[in-house]
Design a protein around this motif. Sequence first.
Motif, mmCIF file in Angstrom:
data_model
loop_
_atom_site.group_PDB
_atom_site.id
_atom_site.type_symbol
_atom_site.label_atom_id
_atom_site.label_comp_id
_atom_site.label_asym_id
_atom_site.label_seq_id
_atom_site.Cartn_x
_atom_site.Cartn_y
_atom_site.Cartn_z
ATOM 1 N N VAL A 309 0.866 -1.177 0.000
ATOM 2 C CA VAL A 309 0.000 0.000 0.000
ATOM 3 C C VAL A 309 0.904 1.229 0.000
ATOM 4 N N LEU A 310 0.680 2.118 -0.928
ATOM 5 C CA LEU A 310 1.542 3.284 -1.038
ATOM 6 C C LEU A 310 0.775 4.481 -1.546
ATOM 7 N N SER A 311 1.292 5.651 -1.256
ATOM 8 C CA SER A 311 0.814 6.867 -1.894
ATOM 9 C C SER A 311 1.321 6.898 -3.325
ATOM 10 N N LYS A 312 0.466 7.326 -4.232
ATOM 11 C CA LYS A 312 0.878 7.399 -5.637
ATOM 12 C C LYS A 312 2.170 8.203 -5.779
ATOM 13 N N GLU A 313 2.316 9.263 -5.001
ATOM 14 C CA GLU A 313 3.492 10.128 -5.120
ATOM 15 C C GLU A 313 4.774 9.453 -4.640
ATOM 16 N N ALA A 314 4.646 8.338 -3.916
ATOM 17 C CA ALA A 314 5.829 7.625 -3.409
ATOM 18 C C ALA A 314 6.254 6.489 -4.328
ATOM 19 N N SER A 315 5.729 6.459 -5.544
ATOM 20 C CA SER A 315 5.969 5.322 -6.441
ATOM 21 C C SER A 315 7.440 5.073 -6.717
ATOM 22 N N GLN A 316 8.227 6.140 -6.810
ATOM 23 C CA GLN A 316 9.641 5.966 -7.132
ATOM 24 C C GLN A 316 10.406 5.271 -6.003
ATOM 25 N N ASP A 317 9.863 5.300 -4.784
ATOM 26 C CA ASP A 317 10.581 4.748 -3.633
ATOM 27 C C ASP A 317 10.329 3.266 -3.417
ATOM 28 N N VAL A 318 9.457 2.647 -4.228
ATOM 29 C CA VAL A 318 9.221 1.206 -4.084
ATOM 30 C C VAL A 318 10.520 0.431 -4.279
ATOM 31 N N LYS A 319 11.408 0.968 -5.102
ATOM 32 C CA LYS A 319 12.699 0.318 -5.336
ATOM 33 C C LYS A 319 13.461 0.113 -4.026
#
Length: 334
Positions: A309-319
């Motif tokens: 579960v994540l904020s859309k704006e945090a997508s780059q940090d999934v890595k």
Amino acid sequence: MSKVYHVILSGGVGSRLWPVSRKSQPKQYIPLFGQRSLFQLTAERNRSLADHIIVVGNKDNYLLSQADLTRAGVADCIEIIEAAPRNTAAAIAFSAFAAAPDDILLITPSDHIITGVEEYAQAVGEAIALARAGYIVTFGILPTKPETGYGYIEYQGQDVLSFREKPDARTAQSFLDSGSFLWNSGMFCFQASTFLNELKKHEPAIYEAALRTWKSRNNAFLPEAETMEIHSLSVDYAVMERSDRIKVVEARFGWSDLGSFESIWEYLHEQGEQQHFIKNNLVLGCNKHVEFLGVDSLVLVETPDAILVLSKEASQDVKKIYERLEKEQPELVN
């Protein structure tokens, strides 16, 4: 007459799309688009624009590539199977060694979604003409928003003035406002000899190590010992940002690398696939009933062994999650 080779780079793992994308089935092989994968769409898209296909992959995914090529109706291609990933400078060098010196290489990743068939063909034709004239060509995408997940190309006409790293939001907005920047697509076009000459000039150690590895190959398979002697470096750092033979084609086709959940959100929204959205939240892979209360712009992703579960704006940090799990719980990324 020189030939045109479509080179598909397929070694990525799609770490920003964990838990959907795994080492055993990276995002480019997931059948998300009418039972077709990004890899298959890539092969189909370029089939009429090139004479032959070269696939540069690795020992973990080459069977997935073969299966998708069969589904795409590609019966014949050159396979280059890396023992270990050594980044794009080496991968592209291997494809150049496989071609004749004056052959044209159209380099594309295997995980992009592209719309606008005529515009795409026009851009490729323009790039091939520049490549035949001895230039190294990059494709720049006309930006539609101040994106912080892409690198940028500062340009004037077909001339590249500079390459810029992924910017912060304020810098990205200034790039967009100036009208002098394009997104760096990671797609290239050049003669095999032009690229190899530039690589040898700017990174002679990578060139020599890649050549030794190529000469030691066993059919399609590259040897591990020689491979590990190659310095891992992207083609951007090795050649693109240092060569004086660079030109850019301003590409006006629809493009996304689908490299994050935010880009998937935007793609699904543009395609009108609202069944994935609940109150401006995105749900992927979950067959259960889902409710959202008092939250907005969230992404919920479910697989048999993980929920994200994540904020859309945090997508780059999934890595960052992927990299941590790779050390702590590798079974969750395999």
